[in-house]
Design an enzyme around this catalytic site. Structure first.
Site, PDB file in Angstrom:
ATOM      1  CG  HIS A 503      -1.963   1.055   1.194  1.00 29.34           C
ATOM      2  ND1 HIS A 503      -3.212   0.848   0.657  1.00 29.34           N
ATOM      3  CD2 HIS A 503      -1.949   2.343   1.618  1.00 29.34           C
ATOM      4  CE1 HIS A 503      -3.920   1.964   0.756  1.00 29.34           C
ATOM      5  NE2 HIS A 503      -3.164   2.893   1.343  1.00 29.34           N
ATOM      6  CG  ASP A 549       2.109  -9.015  -1.131  1.00 30.51           C
ATOM      7  OD1 ASP A 549       2.094  -7.773  -1.050  1.00 30.51           O
ATOM      8  OD2 ASP A 549       2.796  -9.652  -1.964  1.00 30.51           O
ATOM      9  CD  GLU A 558      -0.085   3.312   4.845  1.00 32.88           C
ATOM     10  OE1 GLU A 558      -0.061   4.466   4.377  1.00 32.88           O
ATOM     11  OE2 GLU A 558      -0.879   2.954   5.733  1.00 32.88           O
TER      12      GLU A 558
END
Length: 587
Positions: A503, A549, A558
Site C-alpha cells: 500500500h 500482500d 502499508e
C-alpha cells in the site's frame, strides 16, 4: 525441449506466486486443521558467521534437522529443541539452533524431507539491506524529480512543490488570515500517502540521527547514489537534511508554534506525484508537533555543529522557540478539523504529552546544558518506560541520556536502571517465546514494534555488554526477514518471498511490477481487517498470521517512514557491533 524466454519467465512468475501463496500464513490451513505439513521459517537474507543462528520448524515430525550445502551434501546435523505452541500463531513449533555452525556460504535446512528457503551465512549479510533501507527515503522525497542516474527504473517527475501551501481554517490565528500561504517544500512522504506529518517525522528523524551517531564507522562512508553523494557529508545525513529542511519551515515564525501536518483534505488517489494536484494545507499548531520539532532540531545540533555550524545554531534556536510555545500551550492536542474543508487524513493525535516534554527537555539540555531544561527532566513521573513509538517517546530520552558520557553518576545510574529494566522485560519475553522472539503485540505497524524492541535491547547491550541483549535483538531482525508465522521477508526487494502489492502510492503508480525496494511493511495486525480489504480477505485470524500482500491492506501492507527507521538502526547495529565484538576472523 528448449523453452522460450517468454514461457520461461511466465513459469518463473507462476512458481513465485504459488510459493507466496503457500508461504503466506493467511493461506495455511486454519488452526483447527490436522493437515498442516511441516514448514521452515528462516531469515531469508542471512545469518552472521559467528553469531546466533535460529530457524523455526512448524509442525515438526522429526526431532532433528540437518544443513545442506548447494551440492545437497549434509554438512551439519543437530537435534531440534523441544516443541511448544506459540499462542500468537496457534502453531506447534520447534527451534532449529545452528549457532555453532560457522561455515560461510549458501545453505538450506532439512527435516523429514522438508527444506527451508536458501539462506546465506557470512560476516556481512546485512550490508545491502542497510543501504536499501536508507535509500528508500530518497525514493520517498517530496518536491523533487528523481533522476534515472540515481533512481534507475524508479525515476519520476517532480510533484508537490509545496511552495504555496494554504493555511487551513484550523491554522488561522491572530498572526494570519485565511488567504495566507506558507512555503514548506522538501521532506519525505510519510507513508503510502503523499502527506507530511511533523509528529511521525519526529521519531523517524531522531532514530536515523541516533543510528549515525552510534554506528558512524558503518555509515560515515556508505554511498547510496543520491544527488548529494559527492559532497563531504555522510549520505544518511544528507537524506536526513532533506527532511529537516521541511520540518524547520513548519514553524510559525511569529510565535514558535509548529503546524501539525502538511496535508490534503482527503487522501489522494493512486496516481504519480505530479498528477496529484489536490490543494495542500497546513493545519493547526499543536503541542505534540512543537515538542517533536524541538527535540529533533536540538538533536540535529550534535550531527551538524561540526559540518554546518550556522545551520546547527539556527535549528537549535528554532528548537528553543518551539519549546517556549509548547510551555505556554502545554495541552493543545491536535484533532482533525471538521471545519470546511474537513481534514480526513492521518491524525497522529496524542493527548498524553508528558513523554514529549521529557524528550524535548532532554535533547535541549544535552544541546545547550541550560539548567532550565535539566529541571524539566523528571524520570520518576513515569511508572514504567515503554517500547518507543510515535506516540510514546519517553524512552527516546533514555537512549539519548544513556549515550551521554558526562552525566553525574547518580543521574547516569537512574537512566541506566530505567533502560535495563525495560530491556530485561523484552529479553524475558524472548526467552519464553516458542518462536524465540519478544513480540507480544500485533497491532498496526507490528513489525516496527519488534524492531523498536530490538532498539531497546541494543542500547542496553551498548550500556553493559551482555551478549544476550545482542542475541535477543538479533532475533527481532530474523523475524522481519522471514522467521515469522507468515513466511514473508517483510522488506521489499529482499528474501525469497517478499511483499509485492504494498500500500504505497509511489510503488503502485509507477507502472513497474516490483515495489520500490528497501521498505518494511507494517506486518500482522488482526484489529483493522474490516476497515481495509474486508474480513473475508483474511482467512487466518491468528494474530501473528493476519497479514496479506494486497494493495487494499493498509493495516498490514502499508509502508511508513517511522517503520523503516528502526530497521536502519538495527541493521546498522548488527553490522557494526558484530564487526567490533564478535567477528573473530575480522579481529
Amino acid at each position: 525441449m528448449k523453452i522460450s524466454p517468454s514461457v520461461s519467465n511466465i513459469c518463473t512468475v507462476v512458481l513465485v506466486m504459488i510459493t507466496a501463496l503457500l508461504m503466506n500464513g493467511c493461506y495455511l490451513p486454519s488452526k483447527g486443521s490436522s493437515e498442516q505439513s511441516p514448514i521452515f521459517r528462516v531469515n531469508q537474507v542471512g545469518y552472521l558467521t559467528n553469531g546466533q543462528k535460529q530457524a523455526v520448524l512448524v509442525q515438526p515430525n522429526r526431532d532433528s534437522f540437518e544443513i545442506l550445502n548447494t551440492n545437497e551434501q549434509i554438512v551439519y546435523t543437530a537435534a531440534l529443541l523441544p516443541a511448544a505452541t506459540w499462542q500468537y500463531s496457534q502453531e506447534e513449533v520447534a527451534i532449529a539452533d545452528f549457532s555453532d555452525f560457522q561455515e560461510s556460504g549458501t545453505f538450506q535446512l532439512r527435516s523429514g524431507g522438508v527444506k527451508s528457503h536458501p539462506f546465506q551465512i557470512n560476516a556481512k549479510p546485512y550490508d545491502n539491506l542497510l543501504k536499501a533501507s536508507i535509500k528508500a527515503y530518497y525514493y520517498n522525497r517530496a518536491s523533487t524529480a528523481l533522476e534515472a542516474k540515481h533512481a534507475g527504473e524508479f525515476a519520476r517527475k517532480a510533484g508537490h512543490p509545496d511552495t504555496a501551501v494554504q493555511l487551513h481554517v484550523s491554522a488561522v490565528d491572530t498572526h494570519g488570515g485565511k488567504d495566507q500561504v506558507i512555503k514548506a517544500p522538501f521532506g519525505w512522504y510519510d507513508a503510502g500517502d503523499y502527506n507530511k506529518y511533523v509528529v511521525n517525522s519526529g521519531i523517524t528523524t531522531y532514530t536515523l540521527l541516533l543510528a549515525l551517531e552510534h554506528y558512524e564507522s558503518s555509515l560515515l562512508d556508505m554511498k547510496l547514489n543520491i544527488p548529494e553523494s559527492n559532497n563531504a557529508n555522510p549520505d544518511i545525513l544528507d537524506e536526513v537534511l532533506w527532511n529537516l529542511r521541511w520540518m524547520e519551515q513548519m514553524q510559525d515564525p511569529n510565535d514558535g508554534g509548529v503546524y501539525h501536518k502538511l496535508t490534503t483534505a482527503n487522501f489522494e488517489g493512486f496516481v504519480p506525484p505530479h498528477d496529484a494536484n489536490s490543494t495542500r494545507y497546513v493545519v493547526a499548531k499543536g503541542t505534540a508537533a512543537s515538542l517533536n520539532f524541538a527535540a529533533v532540531l536540538a538533536r540535529s545540533y550534535h550531527s551538524l555543529k561540526e559540518v554546518d555550524s550556522v545551520m546547527a545554531k539556527r535549528l537549535l534556536n528554532k528548537a528553543e522557540y518551539a519549546w517556549s510555545w509548547a510551555s505556554k500551550n502545554p495541552h493543545k492536542a491536535y484533532t482533525n478539523s471538521t471545519e470546511y474543508p474537513a481534514v480526513k487524513t492521518g491524525e497522529y493525535g496524542d493527548k498524553q504529552l508528558q513523554d514529549e516534554f521529557l524528550w524535548a527537555a532532554t535533547e535541549l539540555y544535552l544541546a545547550t546544558e541550560d539548567e532550565q531544561y535539566l529541571a524539566a527532566i523528571d524520570l520518576e513521573q513515569f511508572g514504567h518506560f515503554s517500547v518507543p513509538n510515535w506516540a510514546s517517546v519517553e524512552t527516546l530520552a533514555i537512549f539519548s541520556l544513556a549515550s551521554c558520557p558526562d552525566l553525574p553518576n547518580t543521574f547516569h545510574k537512574q537512566v541506566s536502571d530505567k533502560l535495563l529494566q525495560l530491556a530485561k522485560a523484552q529479553v524475558e519475553k524472548w526467552r519464553a517465546s516458542a518462536y524465540r522472539v519478544p513480540i507480544d503485540q500485533f497491532q498496526w505497524g507490528s513489525n516496527s514494534y519488534i524492531l523498536n524492541q530490538a532498539m531497546v535491547m541494543i542500547n542496553a547491550y551498548r550500556l553493559v555488554g551482555h551478549r544476550e541483549f545482542f542475541e535477543a535483538a538479533q532475533s527481532c531482525l530474523d523475524y522481519v526477514l522471514g522467521k515469522n508465522a507468515t513466511g514473508y521477508c517483510f522488506v521489499t526487494g529482499f528474501g525469497v518471498v517478499s511483499p509485492q502489492r504494498i500500500h504505497h502510492r509511489l510503488s503502485e503508480a509507477d507502472g513497474i511490477a516490483a515495489p520500490i525496494p528497501g521498505w518494511l511493511v507494517g506486518g500482522p495486525n488482526p484489529h483493522n481487517r474490516s476497515q481495509d480489504c474486508g474480513l473475508s480477505y483474511y482467512p487466518d485470524t491468528a494474530p501473528a498470521k493476519c497479514y496479506i500482500d494486497e494493495l487494499c491492506s493498509y493495516s498490514t501492507n502499508e509502508i511508513a517512514i517511522n517503520w523503516n527507521a528502526p530497521l536502519v538502526y538495527v541493521a546498522a547495529a548488527m553490522k557494526t557491533l558484530y564487526e567490533q565484538d564478535f567477528n573473530v576472523a575480522a579481529n
